[in-house]
Design a protein around this motif. Sequence first.
Motif, PDB file in Angstrom:
ATOM      1  N   THR A  56       0.820  -1.210   0.000  1.00 55.39           N
ATOM      2  CA  THR A  56       0.000   0.000   0.000  1.00 55.39           C
ATOM      3  C   THR A  56       0.856   1.264   0.000  1.00 55.39           C
ATOM      4  O   THR A  56       0.548   2.219  -0.711  1.00 55.39           O
ATOM      5  N   ASP A  57       1.944   1.267   0.786  1.00 52.91           N
ATOM      6  CA  ASP A  57       2.825   2.447   0.817  1.00 52.91           C
ATOM      7  C   ASP A  57       3.492   2.672  -0.527  1.00 52.91           C
ATOM      8  O   ASP A  57       3.606   3.809  -0.986  1.00 52.91           O
ATOM      9  N   ALA A  97       0.891   4.042  -2.924  1.00 52.16           N
ATOM     10  CA  ALA A  97       0.604   5.449  -2.636  1.00 52.16           C
ATOM     11  C   ALA A  97       1.727   6.346  -3.161  1.00 52.16           C
ATOM     12  O   ALA A  97       1.462   7.407  -3.746  1.00 52.16           O
ATOM     13  N   HIS A  98       2.977   5.919  -2.983  1.00 57.46           N
ATOM     14  CA  HIS A  98       4.119   6.692  -3.489  1.00 57.46           C
ATOM     15  C   HIS A  98       4.107   6.718  -5.021  1.00 57.46           C
ATOM     16  O   HIS A  98       4.327   7.766  -5.629  1.00 57.46           O
ATOM     17  N   LEU A 130       1.532   6.387  -6.945  1.00 55.17           N
ATOM     18  CA  LEU A 130       0.412   7.221  -7.376  1.00 55.17           C
ATOM     19  C   LEU A 130       0.765   8.694  -7.285  1.00 55.17           C
ATOM     20  O   LEU A 130       0.490   9.461  -8.212  1.00 55.17           O
ATOM     21  N   LEU A 131       1.372   9.109  -6.194  1.00 55.96           N
ATOM     22  CA  LEU A 131       1.767  10.509  -6.028  1.00 55.96           C
ATOM     23  C   LEU A 131       2.731  10.930  -7.141  1.00 55.96           C
ATOM     24  O   LEU A 131       2.577  11.994  -7.751  1.00 55.96           O
ATOM     25  N   GLU A 179       0.786  11.089 -10.430  1.00 58.25           N
ATOM     26  CA  GLU A 179      -0.078  12.272 -10.505  1.00 58.25           C
ATOM     27  C   GLU A 179       0.719  13.516 -10.879  1.00 58.25           C
ATOM     28  O   GLU A 179       0.266  14.326 -11.701  1.00 58.25           O
ATOM     29  N   ASP A 226      -7.005   5.156 -10.056  1.00 58.22           N
ATOM     30  CA  ASP A 226      -7.319   5.810  -8.789  1.00 58.22           C
ATOM     31  C   ASP A 226      -8.616   6.606  -8.896  1.00 58.22           C
ATOM     32  O   ASP A 226      -9.437   6.595  -7.980  1.00 58.22           O
ATOM     33  N   GLU A 256      -8.650  -5.184  -6.550  1.00 65.20           N
ATOM     34  CA  GLU A 256      -7.613  -4.927  -5.540  1.00 65.20           C
ATOM     35  C   GLU A 256      -7.311  -6.178  -4.720  1.00 65.20           C
ATOM     36  O   GLU A 256      -6.142  -6.491  -4.475  1.00 65.20           O
TER      37      GLU A 256
END
Length: 108
Positions: A3-4, A7-8, A10-11, A14, A54, A76
């Motif tokens: 998950t981390d 998230a990284h 995805l950031l 983006e 996302d 997922e």
Amino acid sequence: MNTDELAHALLKAERRVLEIQTKLHRWASDDPHRRFDDLFNLVADPGFLLVAWDRVRGNKGARTAGVDGQNAYYVEAEVGVEVFLDRLRTEIKDRSFRPLGHVHGRGV
């Protein structure tokens, strides 16, 4: 991908997508007659696919199964986002992707 890491990723995606969108907007504003011939590569870009995922996952309908019987949570938990997006990217690039619900090139 945990998950981390997701998230990284995805950031980072983006930021990159926004930079490319900003550049395309600037070019189109500077030359309204400019042609953008290579946008297909953006559709299959891993970062663009992750950002699109996302956004879809965050939609109200993400809990409802699509015509394939899968919803975002199933992807997922059972398939894995990375596997799903890699498979989708491959199908887009080799042009074998066919949206479900389309018959002979027309939506139903």
